[in-house]
Design an enzyme around this catalytic site. Structure first.
Site, short mmCIF file in Angstrom:
data_model
loop_
_atom_site.label_atom_id
_atom_site.label_comp_id
_atom_site.label_asym_id
_atom_site.label_seq_id
_atom_site.Cartn_x
_atom_site.Cartn_y
_atom_site.Cartn_z
N TYR A 151 0.72 -0.73 0.07
CA TYR A 151 0.06 -0.05 0.26
C TYR A 151 0.70 1.54 0.09
CZ TYR A 151 -3.48 3.38 1.67
OH TYR A 151 -4.24 4.63 1.33
N ILE A 184 -8.68 9.17 8.39
CA ILE A 184 -9.25 9.39 8.12
C ILE A 184 -10.44 8.64 8.65
CG2 ILE A 184 -11.06 10.94 6.79
CD1 ILE A 184 -7.96 12.04 6.85
#
Length: 243
Positions: A151, A184
């Site tokens: 990632y 987030i």
């Protein structure tokens, strides 16, 4: 009315970006891969509030689907002025457990998807001598994350992609920027337990979790005339966790 395309826009950060761009006066092409009902509901909300939005299904990692989607967007909404490459997937595991398939899938969606959509969008942007592309990376693309090597690598690639493309397209009046979100509050991070969230908040100088609207506000700024002299930049929206 100018047209924008937001990939991976059916929920989370993408949905918030779509709603903000609609509020800013853009017609919004809401891209989704499998979440058809969520995309349709988002478009319904935007249209009821006075905006213009339409859902478009497409797996951004597949070139032919991307080409078909952009052709449909042009027919239904017009020439694309703004592209937000938000579609992405994340995965946590030890480096030794990453399979070739896992590695390829992360790069296919997060990087190849941005490549496919950007190539489809820039043709008309170059002719128009204007346009904006915003790529959604991650703070882990800036500094790396343990147990997220694939990632982090894919998100780092997006940063390099942004900088190189900004240099190439600048003379054509096209700006290319990147946003690197911190922690987030989205469905993508819903697997994190309370202790992990609290530990991450403790590492964040602003002492809170970010919201999808924080990222949407940053996109709104970058595609506006207020940012007309900004290109090739990486805007860190992370509460100070990575400085």
């Amino acid at each position: 009315m100018k047209t924008s395309v937001v990939t991976g826009a059916s929920r989370g950060i993408g949905a918030a970006i779509a709603e903000r761009l609609a509020a800013d006066g853009y017609a919004v092409a809401v891209n989704y891969n499998s979440s058809e009902k969520a995309a349709e509901e988002l478009c319904r909300r935007i249209n009821l509030s006075g905006g213009v939005a339409m859902p478009f299904q497409c797996d951004v990692s597949k070139r032919s689907e991307v080409e078909n989607m952009f052709a449909a967007v042009r027919r239904e909404l017009g020439t694309v002025a703004v592209l937000v490459n938000n579609a992405g997937i994340a995965e946590q595991c030890l480096f030794t457990d990453i399979s070739e398939h896992m590695w390829d899938r992360l790069f296919d969606v997060n990087v190849k998807g941005a490549f496919n959509c950007s190539q489809a969008a820039v043709r008309e942007m170059i002719s128009a001598k204007s346009g904006n592309i915003v790529n959604i990376s991650s703070m882990w693309g800036q500094v790396g994350a343990s147990c997220e090597v694939h990632y982090s690598s894919a998100k780092a690639a997006l940063i390099g992609f942004t900088k190189a493309l900004a240099k190439e397209l600048g003379p054509s009046g096209i700006r290319v920027n990147c946003i690197a979100p911190g922690l987030i509050s989205t469905e993508m991070n819903s697997h994190l337990d309370e202790d992990t969230i609290n530990a991450l908040v403790d590492e964040t100088p602003l002492s809170r979790v970010g919201t999808a609207e924080d990222i949407a506000n940053a996109v709104s700024f970058l595609v506006s005339e207020k940012a007309s002299f900004i290109t090739g930049d990486v805007l860190s929206v992370n509460g100070g966790m990575v400085i």
